[in-house]
Scaffold this motif. Structure first.
Motif, mmCIF file in Angstrom:
data_model
loop_
_atom_site.group_PDB
_atom_site.id
_atom_site.type_symbol
_atom_site.label_atom_id
_atom_site.label_comp_id
_atom_site.label_asym_id
_atom_site.label_seq_id
_atom_site.Cartn_x
_atom_site.Cartn_y
_atom_site.Cartn_z
ATOM 1 N N GLY A 109 -7.874 1.052 -6.090
ATOM 2 C CA GLY A 109 -6.795 0.188 -6.548
ATOM 3 C C GLY A 109 -6.817 -1.192 -5.939
ATOM 4 N N TYR A 110 -7.791 -1.455 -5.026
ATOM 5 C CA TYR A 110 -7.854 -2.745 -4.347
ATOM 6 C C TYR A 110 -9.231 -3.366 -4.532
ATOM 7 N N GLN A 111 -9.256 -4.680 -4.450
ATOM 8 C CA GLN A 111 -10.519 -5.390 -4.492
ATOM 9 C C GLN A 111 -11.284 -5.149 -3.188
ATOM 10 N N LEU A 163 -6.485 -7.750 5.004
ATOM 11 C CA LEU A 163 -5.490 -7.688 3.934
ATOM 12 C C LEU A 163 -6.196 -7.466 2.606
ATOM 13 N N LEU A 164 -5.935 -6.329 1.995
ATOM 14 C CA LEU A 164 -6.572 -5.995 0.724
ATOM 15 C C LEU A 164 -5.689 -6.424 -0.441
ATOM 16 N N GLU A 165 -6.308 -7.081 -1.405
ATOM 17 C CA GLU A 165 -5.620 -7.493 -2.623
ATOM 18 C C GLU A 165 -5.837 -6.442 -3.705
ATOM 19 N N ARG A 166 -4.815 -6.245 -4.522
ATOM 20 C CA ARG A 166 -4.926 -5.258 -5.592
ATOM 21 C C ARG A 166 -5.832 -5.746 -6.713
ATOM 22 N N GLY A 167 -6.249 -4.806 -7.525
ATOM 23 C CA GLY A 167 -6.905 -5.268 -8.740
ATOM 24 C C GLY A 167 -8.076 -4.465 -9.239
ATOM 25 N N LYS A 168 -8.712 -3.606 -8.459
ATOM 26 C CA LYS A 168 -9.908 -2.926 -8.956
ATOM 27 C C LYS A 168 -9.562 -1.527 -9.444
ATOM 28 N N TYR A 169 -9.098 -1.470 -10.702
ATOM 29 C CA TYR A 169 -8.766 -0.171 -11.297
ATOM 30 C C TYR A 169 -9.545 0.062 -12.582
ATOM 31 N N ARG A 193 2.898 0.181 -7.568
ATOM 32 C CA ARG A 193 2.706 -1.241 -7.807
ATOM 33 C C ARG A 193 2.910 -1.507 -9.295
ATOM 34 N N LEU A 194 3.516 -2.624 -9.590
ATOM 35 C CA LEU A 194 3.848 -2.930 -10.975
ATOM 36 C C LEU A 194 2.583 -3.087 -11.803
ATOM 37 N N SER A 195 2.557 -2.405 -12.934
ATOM 38 C CA SER A 195 1.426 -2.533 -13.841
ATOM 39 C C SER A 195 1.318 -3.971 -14.327
ATOM 40 N N LYS A 196 0.104 -4.456 -14.464
ATOM 41 C CA LYS A 196 -0.140 -5.856 -14.789
ATOM 42 C C LYS A 196 0.565 -6.292 -16.063
ATOM 43 N N ASP A 197 0.605 -5.441 -17.072
ATOM 44 C CA ASP A 197 1.162 -5.819 -18.375
ATOM 45 C C ASP A 197 2.583 -5.301 -18.584
#
Length: 837
Positions: free
Chosen positions: A81-83, A107-113, A317-321
């Motif tokens: 779930g993280y980059q 600090l891990l950023e979200r985004g790799k799903y 975490r809030l879904s992107k869309d």
């Protein structure tokens, strides 16, 4: 003795050698955290790209490596779930070492799903895990207990991010407050933010399953600058109680599908990641991602105890869309701890949200709510005894001394100490509140937003009624003056004076209220008014006496002017259960002036054409567990989870104060805002009424019409005012806000976050022959319409959330047919606007 000395020498040498060896050891240690929520990430994978070795962070997200020499290598840190994060060990990093030790936060950023390939398996382990958790929900949800209680500590902080100090501090209206910028802090990734507000609350919360009861008793609240009891009540656990085991999780005014909902498999994909042992207990790590884009769902992960299948920790975490406004990022975290060998109970939750009006790179706010739970008691007689004190199902107790809790109380009672930044917030707020310039600035902003301004012991406004114009009065000015809480907290005096430069007449109103008690609310109000009837039935409808109303009137629809002189008195009383009674008396005198039948139509046998009435009214209203936002004298309903019912009876009495009419009027309504997730919000209002007696049109039921292009939720928008007249009627008003609905299937409308809705309004009514002949005699120039048993129907749909602000309604008038007057249309387009999540 010699042997002893040799032994001491040997031990000393060994110690020195060990110290020398230790001094040469290089240590890299740190913590891995979520860049948004600041939560530690346990069991993240860490691997050296060249050496090929690696390890996992521990259950607290910590890690440590020891080297004989610093390796020139790169550590790849990964977590679902993280980059990926690449930590490069080079000369720059090595120079930061202190005593051969490097301390660092990752600090891990979200985004790799996405980019995952869904492989069909004979056994879907993720789905199997979800089924086990759902099956055990009745045994793990804390609401399974007969009763429970805990001490709750809430801390809410608001920060401003993307602060450009050089740009802001030179603005003229900011210069006087430059000291605030001394509190600017920096996140570990180097982004500046300014803490601006902090509130705290400590309370004892009690819950009973059957019969359902809830009770909260505050020990202390700290809301500097906000001296409002109703706001303080919202800071506890009664209104911030999120249950991850529920099928839907509230996020602001939206309902999101929980990953462990009973039908969560319709909305999520699940994946088992790994298994770890923490404190001797085996925990299964599972992630979840939305199946479809644009739905109100989360992404995240959780840890479940494999014996009880209870959640130990969940990160949402809030879904992107997700279709929600002004929210750039959102994190929800809950942690559960064992009360005994098999009972897991909520002990901490966190809510972090980034809010902005124009995008996450512009000026934005960060809201952080941290809640901890202590002194948890389950199925205990002491809880039942405390709940026995309730007079109603839910009761919140805010003692006066709770808002005056001393600093020593907070030092002793906080579940966690304030850090230096949080302590500085209180000092800054205290300084600002004492500054005259800050008081003037907040007063000006409040005046622009609400229309009202306090000047000493008095209040002026609203400014949007100060100037307007119409065909009867020409240019019209109006000025309001009222007392405020500084004048008295029991007595409210208000009045206005208006003048029309064309008709050269003054209009006025004077009213007063004495507030006996705020909770339960009891007051007496008296008023006298002489002004045109503006047709405003609800506080959020736009009156004709408004600077904005003229620009949006329908073409070819004349304004009706009815002069009304009214004196009335109301006695209001309520109970904590939500039941209220209003006793009222009124004397009214009407004089139609323009575009309505004149009073000469109603001349009696004595030649008297006046329209005077004296009436008494009693109104019953029941709103179970209705919540309010209260000021000193006024309160605004925040709604109820239950339908609201109202019954009103009015008796007109002839001969009293020259009244000419005897009549009875009875009306009733039931309304409700019903949440129906995942299908949005449904509002309905069912109403009916009847009038007995021969009366002029203004005393009968005049169906509510709308003569402007601003959509009126409570009126019939393709009906004009005074178009339909009845003495018996029934109707229905429905509005269903679906959410993104069909718009989520179109990439553009999904990105624009358009929302779908539909409306339907119906009215059936009739007018007795007696009242028909009285109001529309043969030869009369003005003819009202009556449905006479037919049904008026209008339906609509449209687009909501245009630019996150505007709504367009397309309305069709389906019945009756044929349409009556020429200026009534079969189709119309209306607009409205509102700020909503």
């Amino acid at each position: 003795m010699k042997k002893l000395l040799l032994s001491i020498a040997w031990i000393s040498c060994c110690f020195l050698l060990s110290q020398a060896t230790q001094a040469q050891t290089k240590i890299l240690r740190g913590i891995i955290k979520d860049a948004h929520s600041d939560e530690r990430i346990p069991f993240a994978s860490m691997q050296f790209t060249h050496a090929g070795t690696g390890k996992l962070s521990d259950s607290a997200g910590s890690f440590s490596f020891q080297f004989d020499q610093w390796p020139l290598d790169t550590i790849r840190i990964t977590y679902v779930g993280y980059q990926d994060f690449l930590l490069v060990i080079d000369s720059v990093l090595i120079r930061k070492a202190k005593n051969q030790v490097i301390d660092i936060s990752i600090l891990l950023e979200r985004g790799k799903y996405t980019d995952e390939v869904v492989v069909k398996q004979k056994i879907d382990r993720g789905l199997l895990m979800w089924r086990r958790i759902v099956r055990r929900k009745p045994h793990n949800d804390r609401y399974r207990f007969d009763n429970f209680s805990y001490e709750l500590y809430n801390k809410l902080e608001v920060d401003i991010k993307n602060i450009k100090r050089d740009k802001w501090q030179n603005l003229p209206f900011i210069k006087k407050f430059n000291f605030v910028f001394n509190n600017i802090d920096t996140t570990e990734e180097g982004n500046p933010y300014l803490p601006v507000y902090l509130t705290e609350a400590i309370s004892n919360y009690y819950y009973q399953k059957s019969p359902k009861k809830r009770r909260e008793v505050f020990q202390g609240t700290k809301t500097m600058g906000i001296n409002n009891e109703s706001v303080s009540r919202f800071l506890g656990g009664m209104d911030q109680n999120i249950n991850f085991y529920a099928n839907f999780i509230p996020v602001f005014d939206k309902q999101f599908v929980s990953p462990i909902s009973d039908n969560g498999d319709n909305y999520y994909r699940y994946k088992v990641l790994d298994t770890q042992y923490v404190n001797g207990r085996r925990l299964i790590h599972m992630s979840f991602t939305p199946k479809r884009r644009g739905e109100n769902t989360f992404e995240g992960d959780c840890w479940a105890h494999d014996t009880t299948w209870a959640i130990q920790k969940m990160n949402l975490r809030l879904s992107k869309d997700a279709n929600i406004n002004y929210v750039d990022r959102l994190s929800l975290v809950q942690e559960f701890s064992l009360l005994n060998d098999s009972t897991w109970f909520l002990t901490r939750d966190k809510f972090v949200v980034d809010l902005s009006l124009t995008g996450e790179k512009s000026l934005a706010a960060i809201g952080r709510k941290n809640t901890t739970y202590r002194n948890i008691t389950v199925n205990d007689e002491s809880v039942a005894r405390e709940l026995a004190k309730n007079q109603i199902m839910e009761e919140t107790i805010l003692p006066p001394n709770a808002q005056l809790a001393s600093d020593s109380f907070w030092v002793e009672s906080r579940h966690e100490e304030l850090n230096k930044t949080e302590q500085a917030i209180y000092q800054t707020i205290d300084t600002l509140l004492k500054m005259p310039a800050f008081k003037r600035a907040t007063k000006t902003l409040n005046f622009l937003a609400t229309g009202y301004m306090n000047i000493g012991n008095y209040e002026i406004g609203p400014w949007f009624n100060w100037a307007t114009a119409n065909v009867q009065e020409g240019f019209r000015t109006r000025f309001d003056l009222a007392t405020n809480k500084y004048f008295s907290k029991k007595i409210l005096l208000h009045g206005y004076l208006a003048y029309g430069f064309k008709d050269q007449e003054f209009k006025y109103m004077a009213d007063a209220m004495y507030l006996f008690n705020k909770n339960p609310r009891t007051y007496i109000a008296v008023s006298h008014k002489r002004d045109f009837d503006r047709g405003q039935q609800y506080y959020d409808a736009i009156s004709q006496d408004n600077i904005f109303a003229l620009a949006i009137r329908k073409n070819g629809v004349p304004i009706k002017f009815l002069m009304a002189e009214e004196t009335k008195v109301d006695l209001f009383g309520s109970t904590k259960s939500g039941f209220s009674v209003t006793l009222g008396g009124a004397h009214k005198n009407f004089d139609p002036v323009l575009n309505l039948p004149y009073k000469s139509l109603f001349v009696d046998d004595k030649g008297d054409s006046s329209i005077r009435t004296t009436e008494a009214t009693i109104r019953f209203r029941y709103a179970k567990l209705e919540k309010f936002l209260e000021t000193t004298f006024n309160r605004y309903s925040l709604g109820s989870d239950y339908p609201i019912a109202e019954v009103r009876y009015t008796r007109g009495i002839s001969g009293v104060l020259h009244s000419k009419y005897d009549y009875h009027k009875l009306s009733a309504s039931v309304s409700h805002y019903a949440k129906i997730p995942p299908f949005g919000l449904l509002y309905y209002n069912v109403f009916a009424g009847r009038t007995w007696g021969k009366l002029p049109y203004m005393l009968l039921d005049v169906a509510p019409g709308n003569e402007i292009y601003y959509y009126d939720k409570y009126a019939f928008n393709l009906m004009n005012r005074y178009e339909y007249l009845h003495d018996r009627y029934a109707g229905l008003n429905i509005e269903h806000n679906i959410g993104n609905g069909l718009f989520r299937y179109i990439p553009l409308t999904r990105k624009l976050k358009f929302r779908q809705f539909w409306t339907a309004k119906a009215l059936i009514g009739s007018l007795s022959k007696e009242n028909h002949d009285y109001n529309m005699p043969a030869g009369s120039d003005y003819q009202f319409e009556s449905l006479n048993g037919k049904t008026y129907i209008e339906v609509g749909t449209g687009v909501d959330n245009i630019f996150r602000l505007f709504r367009v309604d397309l309305i069709w008038r389906l019945a009756p047919r044929p349409l009556p007057p020429e200026n009534v249309k079969r189709f119309g387009v209306f607009f409205s606007f509102r700020l909503a999540f």
